[in-house]
Design an enzyme around this catalytic site. Structure first.
Site, short mmCIF file in Angstrom:
data_model
loop_
_atom_site.label_atom_id
_atom_site.label_comp_id
_atom_site.label_asym_id
_atom_site.label_seq_id
_atom_site.Cartn_x
_atom_site.Cartn_y
_atom_site.Cartn_z
N GLY A 111 34.04 47.54 76.25
CA GLY A 111 32.80 46.83 75.94
C GLY A 111 32.68 45.54 76.72
N THR A 112 33.82 44.93 77.01
CA THR A 112 33.81 43.68 77.79
C THR A 112 33.36 43.93 79.23
OG1 THR A 112 35.57 42.79 76.42
CG2 THR A 112 35.21 41.74 78.55
N THR A 121 33.93 45.51 66.74
CA THR A 121 34.23 46.90 67.10
C THR A 121 33.41 47.32 68.33
OG1 THR A 121 34.71 47.46 64.81
CG2 THR A 121 34.13 49.27 66.26
N HIS A 179 43.49 47.96 80.21
CA HIS A 179 43.85 47.85 78.80
C HIS A 179 45.06 48.73 78.49
CE1 HIS A 179 39.82 46.06 78.32
NE2 HIS A 179 40.36 45.47 77.26
N LYS A 230 43.94 52.39 73.90
CA LYS A 230 42.50 52.09 73.80
C LYS A 230 41.69 53.37 73.98
CE LYS A 230 38.85 49.03 75.51
NZ LYS A 230 38.45 48.63 74.15
N GLY A 278 44.99 48.25 61.66
CA GLY A 278 45.08 48.28 63.11
C GLY A 278 45.80 47.07 63.67
#
Length: 251
Positions: free
Chosen positions: A152-153, A86, A142, A146, A11
């Site tokens: 998650g942030t 992750t 983002h 994505k 990735g």
């Protein structure tokens, strides 16, 4: 020399981590884990970790949430410390992390950036002072590849805000329709996807006749890779337990 098993080698973050670790004389990657084993790397890459004979001092997992069970199962069996970067993990995954951390060191955070985690600490203090009279919204941006939304942030920052509030907010994920008047108990979280944006998060406190905006912008993925390596160096000396970036910062 810190021997690292890198999960998610193929990735974008995997490639960035290879660069960062390759420039660090104190670290080396001894093996990789990826669904695609046809990689141009100086170390072996496995799609089945039962075939991995290399011994790692620590695992860095920057892969897809669908690969989590495989990499965490390997960590549970072999018990090296593991850094989990992750996102998009399920409640069952989080329960596995909690249980596993009783047997070996686990570092988990929704964002490996030092700046984001310092922002989260600041938001806890600000939120309580601005609780009365201010609406709170979070906008995250983002790149167009994505998979999970919100990030998650964004959830990390929303949780930090809620931690500082006496009356907790209910998360509202975007708005649409003809009857969407904002309710006082809402905390809005909005996701934007486009281009190659590495990551941008804005926390908006909107009051009567005044706005406070706090923004963090990642200009490249390097900040996340560097944070993951810093976390790995920190974690390798820890006892079994669940660790995060705030604990690293306060160390």
């Amino acid at each position: 020399m810190l021997n690292i098993l890198l999960s998610g080698v193929g990735g974008a973050m995997g490639h960035m981590l290879q660069t960062i670790i390759g420039e660090d004389p104190a670290c080396q990657i001894v093996a990789g884990f990826d669904i695609n084993t046809d990689q141009d790397t100086p170390f072996p890459v496995y799609s089945d970790l039962s075939q991995c004979a290399e011994k790692a001092d620590v695992i860095i997992d920057f892969s897809h949430y669908k690969a989590f069970d495989s990499i965490f199962g390997y960590a549970r069996d072999t018990k090296p410390p593991i850094v989990i970067a992750t996102t998009g993990l399920s409640e069952a995954n989080l329960a596995d992390i909690e249980a596993g951390s009783k047997e070996f060191p686990v570092f988990r955070t929704a964002n490996m950036s030092l700046g984001i985690n310092l922002l989260a600490k600041a938001l806890r203090d600000m939120a309580g002072a601005l609780e009365d009279g201010f609406d709170i919204e979070i906008i995250e941006k983002h790149h167009n590849k994505k998979a999970d939304a919100p990030s998650g942030t964004a959830l990390l920052l929303a949780d930090a805000v809620n931690d500082g509030l006496e009356n907790k907010k209910d998360y509202t994920f975007g708005r649409h329709g003809r009857d969407c008047k904002r309710k006082p108990q809402e905390l809005g979280i909005h996701a934007v996807r486009g281009g190659t944006i590495p990551g941008e998060h804005t926390v908006l406190f909107a009051g009567n006749d005044e706005l406070i905006e706090i923004r963090h912008t990642a200009l490249s993925k390097k900040v996340f890779a560097s944070g993951a390596v810093t976390a790995a160096k920190y974690l390798v000396d820890q006892a079994p337990g669940l660790y995060n970036m705030e604990m690293l910062i306060d160390n």
